[in-house]
Design an enzyme around this catalytic site. Structure first.
Site, PDB file in Angstrom:
ATOM      1  N   GLU A 132      13.285 -17.683 -26.756  1.00 37.09           N
ATOM      2  CA  GLU A 132      13.155 -17.072 -27.437  1.00 37.09           C
ATOM      3  C   GLU A 132      12.160 -17.409 -28.960  1.00 37.09           C
ATOM      4  O   GLU A 132      11.623 -16.620 -29.357  1.00 37.09           O
ATOM      5  CB  GLU A 132      15.141 -17.442 -28.359  1.00 37.09           C
ATOM      6  CG  GLU A 132      16.031 -17.273 -27.820  1.00 37.09           C
ATOM      7  CD  GLU A 132      16.436 -18.392 -27.262  1.00 37.09           C
ATOM      8  OE1 GLU A 132      17.539 -18.648 -27.125  1.00 37.09           O
ATOM      9  OE2 GLU A 132      15.597 -19.481 -26.718  1.00 37.09           O
ATOM     10  N   ASP A 141      18.816 -19.963 -24.661  1.00 39.35           N
ATOM     11  CA  ASP A 141      19.703 -20.805 -25.460  1.00 39.35           C
ATOM     12  C   ASP A 141      20.829 -21.151 -24.786  1.00 39.35           C
ATOM     13  O   ASP A 141      21.557 -19.756 -24.106  1.00 39.35           O
ATOM     14  CB  ASP A 141      19.965 -20.819 -27.142  1.00 39.35           C
ATOM     15  CG  ASP A 141      18.982 -21.371 -27.835  1.00 39.35           C
ATOM     16  OD1 ASP A 141      18.039 -21.088 -27.581  1.00 39.35           O
ATOM     17  OD2 ASP A 141      18.795 -20.971 -29.569  1.00 39.35           O
ATOM     18  N   TYR A 153      21.411 -29.101 -28.393  1.00 38.42           N
ATOM     19  CA  TYR A 153      21.495 -27.607 -28.979  1.00 38.42           C
ATOM     20  C   TYR A 153      22.094 -27.936 -30.195  1.00 38.42           C
ATOM     21  O   TYR A 153      23.628 -28.791 -30.704  1.00 38.42           O
ATOM     22  CB  TYR A 153      21.683 -26.698 -27.808  1.00 38.42           C
ATOM     23  CG  TYR A 153      21.667 -25.238 -27.677  1.00 38.42           C
ATOM     24  CD1 TYR A 153      20.812 -25.064 -28.531  1.00 38.42           C
ATOM     25  CD2 TYR A 153      22.785 -24.765 -27.753  1.00 38.42           C
ATOM     26  CE1 TYR A 153      20.587 -23.853 -29.685  1.00 38.42           C
ATOM     27  CE2 TYR A 153      23.613 -23.438 -28.225  1.00 38.42           C
ATOM     28  CZ  TYR A 153      21.880 -22.497 -29.029  1.00 38.42           C
ATOM     29  OH  TYR A 153      21.941 -21.517 -29.579  1.00 38.42           O
TER      30      TYR A 153
END
Length: 689
Positions: A9, A82, A298
């Site tokens: 991303e 992600d 994350y």
């Protein structure tokens, strides 16, 4: 020559990963989503089984062109967005734009951006999980159906620019319901009696508990008098001593929600700022000789689970730093999240201590990393052991109780204590060594009148906690939801607590009347459950949307025909326009309130609302010091004669000069206290609590 293309991303993430993978891999960024529903229309065909009409996001044309150019040259393409539903949807949209085969195993996921984790993920590529994509699509389409149907009704009947969404409407409801509780609250009188007692050279306090072995409510002064008149002299007896050992366990490592709450309490960070900093720590920090490394796992997760290797490393660190007795013996590694088998938010290596990382981080990055690191390490430490004692102090069937607590073994509290515990349970309260039958002397018996208090307004931390407890929204939605209700001017922050605005209450009442399901907590929770079932492959996303929309469209039709037009009058500013002489009114803009001419659009004069603090400018001695806000919404102080006078101060001038150097004094905040200090020299006055 790189013959493998990896798409992520963000450029920061791309830069970090490319260093790990080597020359055979080219890593580029999609800059987030590349496709979405169009802004100019609904983009969902309700006549064709709710088929979404995706388009390339405006401004993303050059990005897509670049992605296609690199894809043509690559022998193999990996989609490394992600590891959550949003990331899975981004990977799917990329595969459609690049015309990749659905059966291709080109999806790689990793929970942390470290060399080992990234390299290992490329050994186990998989196909795109369409159940996760469908759950994200369903959420997006539901939100579009709600927003694009309700908003135009509100524009027509209330005011242009308004919106209503599934999750934001429930968040607004929570704030308004709490405000109504406060408005309707009727304080009730009650009393307490506190006694101060002496035993030998020691003093301690105890509170009235029982009369004639029964709880006795002190509702008024007469009840208090009945107790005080029954007392005979100052001699009391210890009638019971209850000693216990209490074990306090550390909190689990952070989830998204608990990180946002704790960062708000301990660091005074807004949810959006916390997530921005966490993203930076996750995507990679340049550690010079060590290269670029992701410092945390994350940051969008509802799991408290941790990996075996992370647990072992933390326990080794604790053993070396504090000793074996400080290592936790608990086997549990925490709960798995509702959404995915993610880990909790933790440092990617315990050995990268906050002190070691300080030189590579900004101040706020370091503060957040320290919070995450300490919470995680503490979660793997032994519990604290507390010695507690309860003493019953009695005379004539009148019982007082004293509670004491001392820390026998600090355990995890050596390193970390949750913010909510800091004020209450962690203070030591030592009582003298007393046994049953001992006599003590009362030195004071003090009744005190109290009144019950209404429930407190929501802070950002408490609102996030409530949304999570009610299972409304997901880790990725808390911060945007709170942002939205503030940007729309539905709520405002006063003393760090949310208060609904008049506009917010008007919008809420209309949504409540005509779209009751949208603000219904149970309905919203059930919808989240259905989205989870879609992600697990147990529900069809089109059926979920169809069941909702069939009843919702009837609500829309009723609102369009029955909702009455509401006129929101502008608040008078109390002065006339210097251009045309018409009255000025107060308007709400993107950056807060401002003054505008009521003769708009014929007269477009506007003025900032200036808040004076009653102090003359210490630089020019002509203008007034006024309160202003920076683009980041931080308060600062300047001269009303700007730009003629460029005086500026982050601290509030107090209108007095320093007795030492004659520069101006300012009121400097220090946590919850403040102190008057000199803006130039080391002069300071006593701290004001």
């Amino acid at each position: 020559m790189a013959d493998n293309l990896v798409i992520v991303e963000s450029p920061a993430k791309a830069k970090t990963i490319e260093k790990y993978l080597g020359k055979r891999y080219k890593v580029i960024a999609s800059m987030g989503h590349v496709r979405d529903l169009p802004r100019s229309q609904m983009g969902v065909d309700t006549e064709d089984n709710y088929e979404p009409k995706y388009i390339t996001i405006r401004g993303k044309g050059p990005v897509v062109k670049d992605l296609k150019k690199h894809a043509k040259k690559a022998k193999k393409i990996f989609l490394a967005s992600d590891p959550d539903r949003e990331g899975e949807a981004i990977a799917w949209h990329l595969s459609k734009i690049l015309e990749l085969e659905d059966s291709k195993e080109n999806r790689v996921v990793f929970n942390e951006i470290t060399k080992d984790a990234v390299k290992d993920s490329f050994k186990h590529p998989r196909g795109i999980e369409m159940d996760l994509v469908d759950a994200q699509q369903a959420r997006r389409i539901l939100d579009r159906l709600v927003g694009y149907n309700i908003s135009p009704v509100l524009w027509k009947k209330v005011k242009k620019g308004l919106s209503a969404g599934r999750v934001q409407s429930v968040a607004l409801r929570l704030v308004i319901d709490r405000e109504n509780e406060i408005r309707n609250f009727k304080p009730e009188e009650y009393w307490s009696i506190e006694g101060e007692f002496r035993y030998k050279k020691s003093k301690f306090t105890a509170k009235f508990l029982h009369y004639k072995n029964k709880p006795y409510k002190l509702n008024n002064k007469d009840d208090v008098q009945r107790i005080t008149e029954a007392l005979n002299g100052d001699q009391f007896e210890i009638t019971n001593v209850n000693r216990k050992e209490k074990t306090r366990y550390p909190a689990h490592p952070f989830t998204t929600s608990t990180l946002q709450q704790e960062a708000a309490r301990k660091l005074n960070f807004k949810a959006r700022k916390t997530m921005m900093l966490a993203q930076q720590l996750y995507e990679g920090i340049d550690l010079k000789r060590q290269g670029t490394v992701g410092l945390i796992t994350y940051m969008r997760t509802d799991s408290t689970r941790i990996s075996t290797s992370a647990k072992s490393e933390a326990q080794q660190y604790i053993n070396d730093k504090y000793g074996e007795q400080y290592v936790s013996q608990r086997k549990s590694s925490g709960k798995q999240g509702d959404q995915d088998a993610h880990e909790a938010i933790r440092p990617t290596s315990t050995m990268r201590t906050p002190d070691d990382m300080k030189a590579f981080l900004t101040r706020d990055q370091h503060r957040l990393y320290k919070l995450i690191w300490e919470r995680f390490v503490a979660s793997q430490m032994a519990p604290a052991i507390l010695d507690t004692v309860a003493l019953d102090v009695t005379q004539n069937d009148i019982k007082f109780r004293a509670n004491g607590q001392t820390i026998k073994f600090k355990g995890f509290m050596t390193l970390y204590v949750e913010a909510k515990d800091d004020k209450e349970n962690d203070k030591e309260n030592k009582l003298p060594q007393l046994d049953k039958g001992d006599k003590v002397t009362a030195t004071k018996i003090e009744p005190a009148q109290h009144f019950t208090q209404p429930p407190p307004r929501y802070t950002e931390a408490r609102l996030v906690k409530t949304l999570e407890e009610l299972k409304i929204g997901r880790p990725s939605t808390y911060a945007p939801t709170i942002d939205t209700i503030q940007k729309r001017n539905y709520v405002k922050l006063e003393s760090k607590r949310f208060i609904p605005t008049e506009l917010g209450e008007i919008v809420y009442e209309q949504v409540k009347e005509y779209f009751p399901e949208i603000i219904d907590v149970e309905f919203t929770v059930n919808m989240e459950t259905l989205l989870d079932k879609i992600a697990e492959g147990d529900m069809n996303w089109r059926k979920v949307i169809g069941d909702f929309y069939n009843s919702f469209k009837q609500d829309v039709e009723r609102a369009e025909s029955e909702m009455e037009k509401i006129e929101i009058k502008d608040e008078p500013a109390g002065e006339d326009c210097e251009v045309c002489g018409s009255p000025m009114v107060i308007k709400m803009g993107r950056y807060g309130k401002f003054m505008a001419c009521s003769n708009f659009p014929d007269c477009r004069n506007t003025k900032a609302i200036v808040k004076t603090i009653g102090v003359t400018c210490p630089k020019c001695n002509e203008g007034d010091v006024v309160e202003r806000k920076s683009k980041k919404n931080r308060i600062f102080y300047g001269c009303s004669r700007y730009p003629e006078c460029d005086f500026i101060s982050w601290d509030k001038p107090v209108g007095r000069d320093c007795p030492k150097c004659h520069h101006y004094l300012v009121n400097k905040k220090k946590g919850k206290s403040s102190q008057v200090v000199c803006s130039n020299c080391d002069y300071e006055e006593e701290v004001q609590k």
